[in-house]
Design a protein around this motif. Structure first.
Motif, PDB file in Angstrom:
ATOM      1  N   PHE A 115       0.868  -1.187   0.000  1.00 41.89           N
ATOM      2  CA  PHE A 115       0.000   0.000   0.000  1.00 41.89           C
ATOM      3  C   PHE A 115       0.901   1.232   0.000  1.00 41.89           C
ATOM      4  CE2 PHE A 115      -3.027  -2.845   2.333  1.00 41.89           C
ATOM      5  CZ  PHE A 115      -4.147  -2.671   1.527  1.00 41.89           C
ATOM      6  N   PHE A 116       0.893   1.992  -1.114  1.00 39.62           N
ATOM      7  CA  PHE A 116       1.710   3.207  -1.184  1.00 39.62           C
ATOM      8  C   PHE A 116       0.858   4.444  -0.932  1.00 39.62           C
ATOM      9  CE2 PHE A 116       4.320   0.326  -3.773  1.00 39.62           C
ATOM     10  CZ  PHE A 116       5.571   0.572  -3.223  1.00 39.62           C
ATOM     11  N   PHE A 117       1.456   5.449  -0.325  1.00 40.89           N
ATOM     12  CA  PHE A 117       0.804   6.765  -0.231  1.00 40.89           C
ATOM     13  C   PHE A 117       1.116   7.546  -1.510  1.00 40.89           C
ATOM     14  CE2 PHE A 117       0.999   5.373   4.105  1.00 40.89           C
ATOM     15  CZ  PHE A 117      -0.128   5.918   4.705  1.00 40.89           C
ATOM     16  N   ARG A 133       4.150  -0.320   6.135  1.00 31.38           N
ATOM     17  CA  ARG A 133       5.183  -1.361   6.157  1.00 31.38           C
ATOM     18  C   ARG A 133       4.574  -2.724   5.828  1.00 31.38           C
ATOM     19  NH1 ARG A 133       6.384  -1.438  12.735  1.00 31.38           N
ATOM     20  NH2 ARG A 133       4.443  -2.462  13.321  1.00 31.38           N
ATOM     21  N   THR A 134       5.298  -3.492   4.991  1.00 36.33           N
ATOM     22  CA  THR A 134       4.792  -4.802   4.576  1.00 36.33           C
ATOM     23  C   THR A 134       5.304  -5.906   5.499  1.00 36.33           C
ATOM     24  OG1 THR A 134       6.679  -5.098   3.100  1.00 36.33           O
ATOM     25  CG2 THR A 134       4.712  -4.064   2.169  1.00 36.33           C
ATOM     26  N   HIS A 135       6.236  -5.559   6.364  1.00 35.06           N
ATOM     27  CA  HIS A 135       6.768  -6.470   7.375  1.00 35.06           C
ATOM     28  C   HIS A 135       7.328  -5.606   8.512  1.00 35.06           C
ATOM     29  CE1 HIS A 135      10.460  -6.617   4.411  1.00 35.06           C
ATOM     30  NE2 HIS A 135      10.143  -5.391   4.775  1.00 35.06           N
ATOM     31  N   THR A 136       7.701  -6.232   9.641  1.00 31.52           N
ATOM     32  CA  THR A 136       8.227  -5.425  10.747  1.00 31.52           C
ATOM     33  C   THR A 136       9.738  -5.206  10.614  1.00 31.52           C
ATOM     34  OG1 THR A 136       8.268  -7.466  12.054  1.00 31.52           O
ATOM     35  CG2 THR A 136       6.454  -5.944  12.470  1.00 31.52           C
ATOM     36  N   SER A 137      10.340  -5.749   9.558  1.00 31.99           N
ATOM     37  CA  SER A 137      11.805  -5.647   9.391  1.00 31.99           C
ATOM     38  C   SER A 137      12.381  -4.230   9.448  1.00 31.99           C
ATOM     39  CB  SER A 137      12.230  -6.324   8.095  1.00 31.99           C
ATOM     40  OG  SER A 137      11.591  -7.562   7.941  1.00 31.99           O
ATOM     41  N   CYS A 158      -1.650  -5.509   0.356  1.00 26.75           N
ATOM     42  CA  CYS A 158      -2.898  -5.366  -0.392  1.00 26.75           C
ATOM     43  C   CYS A 158      -3.384  -6.744  -0.838  1.00 26.75           C
ATOM     44  CB  CYS A 158      -2.657  -4.447  -1.595  1.00 26.75           C
ATOM     45  SG  CYS A 158      -4.153  -4.064  -2.470  1.00 26.75           S
ATOM     46  N   ASP A 159      -4.019  -7.447   0.087  1.00 25.77           N
ATOM     47  CA  ASP A 159      -4.343  -8.857  -0.120  1.00 25.77           C
ATOM     48  C   ASP A 159      -5.526  -9.184   0.774  1.00 25.77           C
ATOM     49  OD1 ASP A 159      -4.155 -11.464  -0.884  1.00 25.77           O
ATOM     50  OD2 ASP A 159      -2.106 -11.781  -0.149  1.00 25.77           O
ATOM     51  N   SER A 160      -6.578  -9.770   0.232  1.00 21.79           N
ATOM     52  CA  SER A 160      -7.728 -10.080   1.092  1.00 21.79           C
ATOM     53  C   SER A 160      -8.497 -11.290   0.583  1.00 21.79           C
ATOM     54  CB  SER A 160      -8.650  -8.855   1.148  1.00 21.79           C
ATOM     55  OG  SER A 160      -9.668  -9.091   2.091  1.00 21.79           O
ATOM     56  N   MET A 181      -4.539  -6.026   6.825  1.00 22.69           N
ATOM     57  CA  MET A 181      -3.697  -5.735   7.991  1.00 22.69           C
ATOM     58  C   MET A 181      -3.523  -7.048   8.723  1.00 22.69           C
ATOM     59  SD  MET A 181      -3.482  -5.276  11.443  1.00 22.69           S
ATOM     60  CE  MET A 181      -5.180  -5.294  11.960  1.00 22.69           C
ATOM     61  N   PHE A 182      -2.311  -7.368   9.093  1.00 24.95           N
ATOM     62  CA  PHE A 182      -2.066  -8.586   9.867  1.00 24.95           C
ATOM     63  C   PHE A 182      -0.910  -8.321  10.829  1.00 24.95           C
ATOM     64  CE2 PHE A 182       1.688  -9.992   7.404  1.00 24.95           C
ATOM     65  CZ  PHE A 182       1.559  -9.210   6.267  1.00 24.95           C
ATOM     66  N   HIS A 183      -0.569  -9.314  11.638  1.00 15.12           N
ATOM     67  CA  HIS A 183       0.469  -9.100  12.665  1.00 15.12           C
ATOM     68  C   HIS A 183       1.655 -10.035  12.468  1.00 15.12           C
ATOM     69  CE1 HIS A 183      -3.241  -7.543  14.431  1.00 15.12           C
ATOM     70  NE2 HIS A 183      -2.471  -6.689  15.053  1.00 15.12           N
ATOM     71  N   GLN A 184       2.825  -9.498  12.743  1.00 14.72           N
ATOM     72  CA  GLN A 184       4.057 -10.282  12.662  1.00 14.72           C
ATOM     73  C   GLN A 184       4.853 -10.114  13.943  1.00 14.72           C
ATOM     74  OE1 GLN A 184       6.720  -9.123   9.500  1.00 14.72           O
ATOM     75  NE2 GLN A 184       6.158 -10.925   8.315  1.00 14.72           N
TER      76      GLN A 184
END
Ligand code: 2NL
Length: 349
Positions: free
Chosen positions: A149-151, A163-167, A192-194, A201-204
């Motif tokens: 997801f870009f602004f 952020r696509t990951h917490t890295s 961007c996936d559902s 939105m998910f958690h890592q």
């Protein structure tokens, strides 16, 4: 006397008292006439009126006690207290901890015991921290794989993203702290996936260890100890398969043994495998991008999806219900706020 004993409550009794003994009460008015009497009359009327006053006062006090007792009895019957009811009432008894929060707390306790600190960072990140520093070359297909997801771009052309990951938090940690580094990073991530098994939105939780001699043997031991603690089983079968991530080399995916013959998956034993995380040795380019010399420092990292771990451990069938904020769901699957996970007290109850 009749008025005193007939007074139905304390207010009525007080009215009777004022009517007789108050400043302008009937008895008080008669007392005032004593001064105009002859000494003979006064000698008779004085003690008589005083006697009346004492008698009325005594009667009023007696009636007052009766009425007070009755009022107390009425309150005691009306305001009964059921001592068999549960002691806790209010938010601490009614509220529930979301399974994702519970699992984050459990993971934090397990790694905390191994000497890890928790690091956090912003959900809105730069391209540099989310991709470039992590060794995703410009135009690399892995950037597309993340369905970012870009602004809208800023005036200077910079494009922020979710952020696509917490890295990126690990990059921030390596750039701001001296090794040895031992951190875990729990948090929200976005792609961007559902569908049935993916939410936008998910958690890592990711983990990072950087030191002079941290090697893959340490990584495997840490992950095995984690799996035993987290799934609350005495032993686990684990399988490390070669894989690819831009930020680790070598990279591995980790499966744990499970048994799917019954109604639910039993973890740690059995002939089936279940993928639970990805990991690897931090890529030398990533270390360099953080100002660390790969000839001096090395380390490892791993990442896992918390929502899936929560589903596995606590048997929730549908990921989408996690984020619908339905209190009935939370009442069923949530955890009591005072049952905080601990290694001695138990992770889950
Ligand atoms: C997965 C795989 C992984 C990492 C995350 C990482 C972070 C830095 C450097 C190196 Cl800063 N690695 N994180 C490494 C391997 C795998 O996640 O499948 N996650 C759900």
């Amino acid at each position: 006397m009749g008025a005193i004993n007939g007074a139905a409550d304390e207010a009525a009794l007080e009215a009777v008292r004022v009517g007789a003994l108050g400043k302008k009460g009937s008895v008080s008015e008669q007392m005032k006439t004593l001064g105009k009497m002859t000494p003979e009359e006064r000698q008779v009327m004085g003690p008589a009126l005083n006697g009346l006053k004492v008698k009325l006062t005594d009667a009023i006090n007696a009636r007052k006690m009766v009425l007070e007792d009755a009022a107390l009895d009425a309150r005691l019957t009306a305001e009964t207290l059921d001592v068999t009811k549960p002691v806790l009432v209010g938010p601490t008894a009614e509220g529930r901890i979301h399974p994702v929060t519970q699992v984050i707390d459990e993971i934090t306790v397990i790694f905390g015991d191994m000497g890890f600190a928790v690091a956090e960072g912003p959900d809105i990140e730069t391209d540099e921290l989310n991709f470039t520093a992590l060794n995703f070359p410009e135009g690399h297909p892995a950037r597309e794989m993340h369905d970012t997801f870009f602004f809208n771009p800023k005036e200077d052309g910079e494009r922020l993203l979710l952020r696509t990951h917490t890295s990126p938090v690990q990059i921030r940690t390596m750039r701001s702290q001296e090794p040895p580094i031992r951190v875990i990073i729990p948090g929200r991530t976005y792609r961007c996936d559902s569908d049935q098994t993916h939410t936008p939105m998910f958690h890592q939780v990711e983990g990072l260890v950087i030191d002079k001699e941290s090697h893959i043997g340490h990584l495997k031991w840490i992950l095995e100890e984690f799996c035993k603690s987290f799934f609350e089983v005495p032993s686990v079968k684990m399988r490390f398969r070669p894989s690819y991530f831009p930020f680790t080399e070598p990279s591995m995916e980790v499966d744990i043994g499970c048994d799917r013959s019954g109604n639910e998956v039993k973890l740690g034993e059995g002939d089936d495998w279940l993928e639970i995380l990805g990991c690897g040795m931090v890529h030398p380019n990533v270390l360099r991008n953080c100002g660390l010399d790969p000839d001096v420092y090395q380390g490892f990292a791993w990442g896992m999806g918390i929502d899936r771990l929560a589903m596995l451990k606590y048997g929730m069938p549908d990921l989408r219900a996690f984020f619908e904020a339905d209190v009935r769901w939370l009442k069923h699957y949530g955890f009591r706020p005072l049952d905080m996970p601990s290694l001695v007290g138990g992770l889950s109850r």
